[in-house]
Design an enzyme around this catalytic site. Structure first.
Site, PDB file in Angstrom:
ATOM      1  N   TYR A 133       2.949  -2.156  24.235  1.00 20.02           N
ATOM      2  CA  TYR A 133       4.034  -2.960  23.653  1.00 20.02           C
ATOM      3  C   TYR A 133       5.397  -2.287  23.844  1.00 20.02           C
ATOM      4  O   TYR A 133       5.614  -1.161  23.385  1.00 20.02           O
ATOM      5  CB  TYR A 133       3.763  -3.135  22.159  1.00 20.02           C
ATOM      6  CG  TYR A 133       4.813  -3.923  21.408  1.00 20.02           C
ATOM      7  CD1 TYR A 133       4.837  -5.311  21.483  1.00 20.02           C
ATOM      8  CD2 TYR A 133       5.758  -3.277  20.615  1.00 20.02           C
ATOM      9  CE1 TYR A 133       5.796  -6.031  20.778  1.00 20.02           C
ATOM     10  CE2 TYR A 133       6.717  -3.992  19.912  1.00 20.02           C
ATOM     11  CZ  TYR A 133       6.729  -5.373  19.997  1.00 20.02           C
ATOM     12  OH  TYR A 133       7.672  -6.087  19.301  1.00 20.02           O
ATOM     13  N   ASN A 205       2.545   5.049  25.421  1.00 20.55           N
ATOM     14  CA  ASN A 205       3.425   4.334  24.494  1.00 20.55           C
ATOM     15  C   ASN A 205       2.834   4.427  23.080  1.00 20.55           C
ATOM     16  O   ASN A 205       2.449   3.442  22.482  1.00 20.55           O
ATOM     17  CB  ASN A 205       3.525   2.867  24.920  1.00 20.55           C
ATOM     18  CG  ASN A 205       4.490   2.072  24.060  1.00 20.55           C
ATOM     19  OD1 ASN A 205       5.681   2.345  24.027  1.00 20.55           O
ATOM     20  ND2 ASN A 205       3.983   1.071  23.357  1.00 20.55           N
ATOM     21  N   SER A 249       0.331   2.211  22.041  1.00 17.87           N
ATOM     22  CA  SER A 249      -0.929   2.228  22.777  1.00 17.87           C
ATOM     23  C   SER A 249      -0.814   3.082  24.025  1.00 17.87           C
ATOM     24  O   SER A 249       0.280   3.500  24.415  1.00 17.87           O
ATOM     25  CB  SER A 249      -1.328   0.801  23.179  1.00 17.87           C
ATOM     26  OG  SER A 249      -1.397  -0.047  22.057  1.00 17.87           O
ATOM     27  N   SER A 287      -3.149   0.900  17.320  1.00 14.57           N
ATOM     28  CA  SER A 287      -2.988   1.259  18.728  1.00 14.57           C
ATOM     29  C   SER A 287      -4.107   0.675  19.576  1.00 14.57           C
ATOM     30  O   SER A 287      -5.223   0.444  19.118  1.00 14.57           O
ATOM     31  CB  SER A 287      -2.964   2.782  18.903  1.00 14.57           C
ATOM     32  OG  SER A 287      -4.203   3.350  18.527  1.00 14.57           O
ATOM     33  N   GLY A 288      -3.780   0.447  20.836  1.00 11.39           N
ATOM     34  CA  GLY A 288      -4.773   0.050  21.826  1.00 11.39           C
ATOM     35  C   GLY A 288      -4.928   1.182  22.816  1.00 11.39           C
ATOM     36  O   GLY A 288      -4.061   1.378  23.670  1.00 11.39           O
TER      37      GLY A 288
END
Length: 391
Positions: A133, A205, A249, A287-288
């Site tokens: 993101y 990120n 993420s 988070s991913g």
């Protein structure tokens, strides 16, 4: 562009490849399209985003798919196409990286590109596209990434050095409250360990300032927000204040020429989480953190076409015994750690939407705090080794 080894620092005991990048794995190519324009939050900007493409092989990967495996450390993110990767054990398309709201257009554009260049209107494509993101710095709702930007990144993909920092999909990303983005690193194993090459590319990120560590040194607490303000303090932003601490993420792409089977690729992807945790990634709920690994070590995998005259009943494969994978695991962990740090060091200060400023991690300041920390006796290194590391 500054990288960790430009500062006389490095991670782990294995030597990096010639470019210290994922492209040190023969055949792997990387291309970027970087979009930076505008200064106000309107439909025309500010745009701070882009697309990164990783091509697993020279030529079209659909003609010679690669074995692959993936893991999710935390699933608040997206990497499309993973169901087919898990089901078949194959990666059959390039991998795209972009922002959260542009996954669809990148996925569709890769499918169109594959179909257009396949020579048949019955070819099917299951693209793999990951996101993080960038809405703190970028007008993400404007969805400024277009299919042409994806085509440009595909056409730009090449071997050799990899541009890092504020480029491609990493253009608007943040990492440990510094500027983040794209980073890469590689390792070459000794002949005794197989002589394989392992390469990693990250779109970083994520993370809080206080969690950041560099080769074990608690750099985040030694370069606090009072010294280098995080983006949240540069301007009031309601959207940013709504994000939880550590939100964000990371997508990690691992490549190797070691001949591995799909389950072994999954095990490789899992080891990227070790490198992430060493830098300070905690896999927060918001988070991913998704990792995918592929192996180019088998050339006999049939092309992804039904009814191909080259499709035989069986094909022969090679694989490294699982008992000999430990050095490869270590190489993945080390290269992931260094790739994240390269992303931060190669990045440059950026002003994004609402005047928010993301400061890059300054290499000279990083050297200073590491030298002072180790020289004070708080670290494991002696004064002499700390000095050597900084020279």
């Amino acid at each position: 562009m500054t990288r960790l080894r430009d500062l006389g620092l490095g991670i782990g005991s294995f030597a990096p490849g010639h470019h210290n990048a994922i492209t040190d794995v023969a055949g792997v190519r990387v291309g970027h399209t970087t979009l930076i324009s505008g200064t106000s939050p309107s439909s025309d900007g500010p745009v701070r985003t882009g697309v990164t493409i990783v091509q697993p092989r020279a030529g079209n990967v659909r003609d010679k798919p690669v074995f692959a495996g993936a893991v999710s450390l935390n699933g608040n993110g997206e990497l499309t196409g993973l169901e087919w990767v898990r089901e078949s054990g194959l990666l059959t398309t390039p991998i795209g990286l972009t922002n959260t709201f542009s996954v669809g257009v990148v996925r569709d554009a890769i499918a169109e590109y594959d179909t257009r260049t396949s020579g048949t209107d019955t070819y099917w494509s299951m693209p793999v596209v990951g996101e993080t993101y960038d809405g703190v710095m970028n007008d993400i709702h404007g969805q400024h990434v277009t299919a042409q930007h994806v085509f440009d990144a595909l056409d730009a993909a090449q071997p050799g050095p990899v541009a890092e920092g504020n480029v491609g999909g990493g253009t608007g990303m943040l990492c440990h409250e510094f500027k983040g983005g794209i980073g890469s690193s590689s390792r070459v194993l000794s002949e005794m360990d197989g002589g394989w090459t392992v390469g990693v590319l990250v779109q970083a990120n994520y993370g809080t300032r206080e969690a950041l560590r560099v080769d074990g040194v608690p750099v985040g607490s030694l370069i606090p927000a009072s010294e280098v303000p995080p983006p949240i303090s540069s301007r009031s932003s309601a959207a940013y204040h709504r994000l939880p601490a550590g939100a964000g993420s990371i997508i990690v792409i691992v490549a190797t020429d070691a001949p591995l089977l799909p389950g072994q690729c999954r095990r490789l992807a899992m080891r990227a989480a070790v490198g992430l945790s060493r830098v300070g990634g905690a896999a927060s709920d918001s988070s991913g953190d998704i990792m995918i690994a592929f192996s180019t070590g088998n050339d006999s995998i049939p092309g992804e076409y039904y009814g191909s005259p080259d499709l035989t009943m069986t094909h022969e494969l090679r694989a490294v015994p699982h008992q000999l994978l430990t050095p490869v695991f270590e190489a993945v962990s080390d290269a992931t750690e260094e790739a994240i740090l390269n992303a931060m060091l190669a990045a440059e200060d950026m002003t994004g939407r609402d005047g928010i400023v993301a400061h890059a991690l300054d290499g000279e300041r990083l050297l200073e705090v590491i030298h002072n920390y180790r020289g004070s006796g708080r670290g494991e290194a002696t004064d002499s080794t700390a000095t050597a590391a900084c020279n």
